[in-house]
Design a protein around this motif. Sequence first.
Motif: not given
Lengths: 440, 357
Positions: A206-207, A210-211, A229, A231-233, A235-236, A259, A270-271, A274, A276, B197, B225, B229, B268-270, B275, B277
């Motif tokens: 994914r990264a 995105l890059q 859907h 939020l983490a990606s 946000k970046y 954020f 939603l936040l 996520v 983590d 959710l 993640g 949890e 990728i997290t908050l 980036l 990889f």
Amino acid sequence: MRPDQDPVIEVEDLAVHYRLQGGALARLLGLETRTVKALDGVSLQLGRGEVLGVVGESGSGKSTLGRAMLGLAPATAGSIRYRGHDDAEAQLVSAMSPRALRGLRTDVQMVFQDPGAALNPSMTIERAVGDPLVVHGLASGAELRRRVHEALERVGLSPVERFASKLPADLSGGQKQRAVIARAIIMGPQVLVADEPISMLDMSVRAKILQLMLDLKSDLGLTYLYITHDLASAKYFCDRIAIMYLGRVVEIGPTAEIFAAPRHPYTQALLAAVPDPDPTRMLPRDLPRGEVPDAAEPPSGCAFHPRCPAAFAPCGWEARDLRDQLERYWAGSGLADYESDARVVGDLGAVGTHRDGGLRISTRDPDAAAALLDRARAADVTDPFWRGVTGWRTESDGVRIDLAPGQEPRLRVAPGGEGRVEVACHLHDPSVSHADTPGP
Amino acid sequence: MTSVPGDPSQPREVVLEAEDLRVWYGTERGPVRAVDRVSFDVRRGEILGLVGESGCGKSTLGRGLLGLLPDGAARDGALRFEGQDMLSMRPRDQYAMRGARLGMIFQEPLTRLNPLMRVSDHFTETLRAHEQGLSGAEVERRSLEALRVMGIPPTRYRAYPHEFSGGMRQRIMIALTLVLRPAFVVADEPTTALDVLVEAQIVRTLHDLRATYETAMLLITHNLGIVAEACDRVAVMYAGRIVEIGEAREVFARPRHSYTRELLRSTITLSTEGLEFIGGSPPDLSEPPPGCSFHPRCPDAMQICATRAPRARITDAGSRVSCWAADIADGAPVAADLSAEDRSPLTTEEVLVADEA
């Protein structure tokens, strides 16, 4: 969007409604047909060179919004204006001729979620990537080949000879998505609509994609609508974010602001949800319950109110909220209660709307029904539903439940956001009484 | 006991124990070692997360534990469930254990529920198939209780699958698995098809379930993640092997294996600010690289990594890790025997940008 910019795309009050076809008999009898409001009154602007994130769960209308921008979803009302260059005249997408639409689609391109489905399995990568140029009659022969190789090079599918003659089945998921992106940029577009471009890919890929999209943005001066859907990606990746729920934008503003101080309870949820990998962070216990409701029958008032932990009196309470409340009560109370209560209210068929407003439970035993309400309320007195109930009283053949009047929240500038954040929530509307608010 | 460390604060009995377990498929290109000498155990009421990239053998391991492998696959090594040797057991005895003692939760619930059967029929069929002689009232009591734990109200007991949302269907599937009170359950990406959710709700529920059912669970996911949890311990799999296994908090806070660390960094997290990889892609399992199979992609690779596979080592924190770089960083005795040449950085061939999964 920065105020000094002219928007590339301007969406105003856009609605996309789909009529659900009932059975043949229903149509003959002229029965009511149901309508799904995939988008309902959405307004936003896509500034030149920005990345606007559109975030929401399934059924939020985020993909419909993306498709509408390419003229792929018919607008029921409202408008989408496209301005190719700063000095060009803005054009109404819904009024475009098929020829003009083809022109639009050279400027606005789409990257899809599933690269496996977006590529023809029998076309080599070289043919697939060059296909738009062939379809639009823009290049052939050596020129076509040169431009395809340049696009493949740009998305990292090099050495080109290694990939050009391959079929999609020979490539990994990430490589396929690179080919899809190459096909999207080969026309030299202004705008890329990317619908969940990384969500089907492995975490470790994914990264990279995105890059790649970031690199393309700076090299080619692209503008992105990034639908996700995740939020983490977002946000970046995004400059601004629009949060959507059931066909409406519920919050929109600069990414950093959203954020740092999410205002809508849905954004907050939603936040919080996520997942983590940070071992010090745990999922909260007060996650919104339930799921996105049926878009053909959206809840009244604020569509998020049945799930909202902060909902209060004006949010639009109705009969199904009471049914849900009783079901939740039984799910927690054990079977003995359910069996005796079911004799009073049936399988919730007795719960409906009162002809004089409010709700009604029809039963031959009004006292038992009122006692059930007492018990259900006592079991979870802090539940938001009870904030909308002003009282109940028994009648000869049932119980009447009075509700606070509900209204639909409008998107308005949020206090404290320096005018850049807009939110659709009664909690942030100074004209609504907050007497019984749990505190925003 | 195997070499897997047990957490002394959790003296619960081992339910499932794998030792040098291997699973391979016969293909035209020769055998594919999808699971290669894997050892671990799962204890009662514990959730063990299993993570790794696509194609590293996670799902094969999960299915292999239950004996749900396709024709042409073979198992070898040792696999004990509640003390019984599963590999030498007759197929029909294994069949009898599935469902009753061993359960499985799949990714897409709608394809596992019969659209013509009510939820109540699904429960009746499941319970009657595995526990003969249950009365109708007992079936209903057990079913409603299992549904209640998963948050499905009793009013929906006689509804059909299509009358439920995706999240509710997955809750029903989990309830259908747990109603038989299996001792061990494999959950393969149970929340991947769900909304954010709803995924969070179900992860929370799985986390809380252990107290109610004391079921041991292997939770297969690509989402780190979710492991953080929901899981007590985590096993990181690469190219068919478990390269690191330990307490989830410990592994995520202080990853010892270079692969674990790179996997965490590339997620990728908050809190992502840049980036990262992992270059390249997982190896072809019919021809895994010599030495440590991660060495062609590893930023810490040394000469030794390309020639000798690292041995499993128990760290001070109780994790088990197989990585030369971690051996050196932790000052493990085995590191003392490594020559300067062994430790010199491996000059890696240039990795193509698009060599990826």
